[in-house]
Design a protein around this motif. Structure first.
Motif, PDB file in Angstrom:
ATOM      1  N   UNK A  33      49.940  35.176  42.871  1.00 23.85           N
ATOM      2  CA  UNK A  33      48.806  35.690  43.386  1.00 23.85           C
ATOM      3  C   UNK A  33      48.161  36.953  42.694  1.00 23.85           C
ATOM      4  N   UNK A  34      46.976  36.555  42.164  1.00 23.82           N
ATOM      5  CA  UNK A  34      46.313  37.729  41.260  1.00 23.82           C
ATOM      6  C   UNK A  34      45.242  38.269  42.272  1.00 23.82           C
ATOM      7  N   UNK A  35      45.299  39.762  42.122  1.00 23.79           N
ATOM      8  CA  UNK A  35      43.886  40.358  42.859  1.00 23.79           C
ATOM      9  C   UNK A  35      43.919  41.765  42.335  1.00 23.79           C
ATOM     10  N   UNK A  36      42.756  42.229  42.556  1.00 20.49           N
ATOM     11  CA  UNK A  36      42.369  43.774  41.914  1.00 20.49           C
ATOM     12  C   UNK A  36      42.661  44.742  42.843  1.00 20.49           C
ATOM     13  N   UNK A  37      42.882  45.566  42.154  1.00 23.02           N
ATOM     14  CA  UNK A  37      43.218  46.977  42.967  1.00 23.02           C
ATOM     15  C   UNK A  37      41.965  47.543  43.830  1.00 23.02           C
ATOM     16  N   UNK A  38      40.669  47.338  42.874  1.00 22.52           N
ATOM     17  CA  UNK A  38      39.477  47.920  43.612  1.00 22.52           C
ATOM     18  C   UNK A  38      38.629  47.049  44.509  1.00 22.52           C
ATOM     19  N   UNK A  39      39.137  45.554  44.555  1.00 22.05           N
ATOM     20  CA  UNK A  39      38.352  44.338  44.984  1.00 22.05           C
ATOM     21  C   UNK A  39      37.985  45.001  46.292  1.00 22.05           C
ATOM     22  N   UNK A  40      36.475  45.044  46.430  1.00 24.33           N
ATOM     23  CA  UNK A  40      35.837  45.202  47.737  1.00 24.33           C
ATOM     24  C   UNK A  40      35.625  43.892  48.464  1.00 24.33           C
ATOM     25  N   UNK A  64      41.272  46.279  38.293  1.00 23.33           N
ATOM     26  CA  UNK A  64      39.906  45.779  38.560  1.00 23.33           C
ATOM     27  C   UNK A  64      39.363  45.511  39.820  1.00 23.33           C
ATOM     28  N   UNK A  65      38.411  44.963  40.084  1.00 23.77           N
ATOM     29  CA  UNK A  65      37.613  44.527  41.164  1.00 23.77           C
ATOM     30  C   UNK A  65      37.848  43.067  41.551  1.00 23.77           C
ATOM     31  N   UNK A  66      36.683  42.452  41.869  1.00 17.87           N
ATOM     32  CA  UNK A  66      36.980  41.222  42.097  1.00 17.87           C
ATOM     33  C   UNK A  66      36.372  40.115  40.986  1.00 17.87           C
ATOM     34  N   UNK A  67      37.482  40.229  40.191  1.00 15.75           N
ATOM     35  CA  UNK A  67      37.257  39.755  38.598  1.00 15.75           C
ATOM     36  C   UNK A  67      38.549  39.030  38.659  1.00 15.75           C
ATOM     37  N   UNK A  68      38.632  37.988  37.627  1.00 20.80           N
ATOM     38  CA  UNK A  68      39.912  37.380  36.975  1.00 20.80           C
ATOM     39  C   UNK A  68      39.923  37.797  35.632  1.00 20.80           C
ATOM     40  N   UNK A  69      40.646  39.040  35.317  1.00 24.86           N
ATOM     41  CA  UNK A  69      40.882  39.624  34.037  1.00 24.86           C
ATOM     42  C   UNK A  69      41.255  38.496  33.125  1.00 24.86           C
ATOM     43  N   UNK A  70      40.924  38.600  31.707  1.00 20.48           N
ATOM     44  CA  UNK A  70      41.394  37.710  30.758  1.00 20.48           C
ATOM     45  C   UNK A  70      42.184  38.643  29.991  1.00 20.48           C
TER      46      UNK A  70
END
Length: 85
Positions: A33-40, A64-70
């Protein structure tokens, strides 16, 4: 399926799907499970609620937010999860 990889996942709202998930709870399918700490869009507590429905979830939280970091940390964590399968 042999495993699940979820990005910004959340518990389904559909009652039939939810009932099906609950019938097999907790899910024993290996999961990442991957998610962002600032995902609104899918806040961390919502993503963690889905992860908690799996027996032994691997959780990767990024800053980050609602992104998949590379970035390297995600690539390394995901690679380790996949290699273990």
């Amino acid at each position: 399926f042999q495993f699940a990889v979820l990005f910004a996942g959340y518990v389904p709202r559909d009652s039939a799907v939810l009932a099906s998930m609950d019938a097999g709870a907790p899910c024993t399918l290996p999961s990442f499970h991957c998610f962002g700490a600032t995902d609104a869009s899918v806040p961390p507590d919502v993503a963690r609620a889905l992860a908690s429905r799996f027996a032994d979830p691997v959780i990767h939280k990024h800053e980050g937010g609602h992104v998949v970091p590379g970035n390297a940390p995600l690539r390394s964590a995901l690679k380790a999860f996949l290699v273990a399968r």
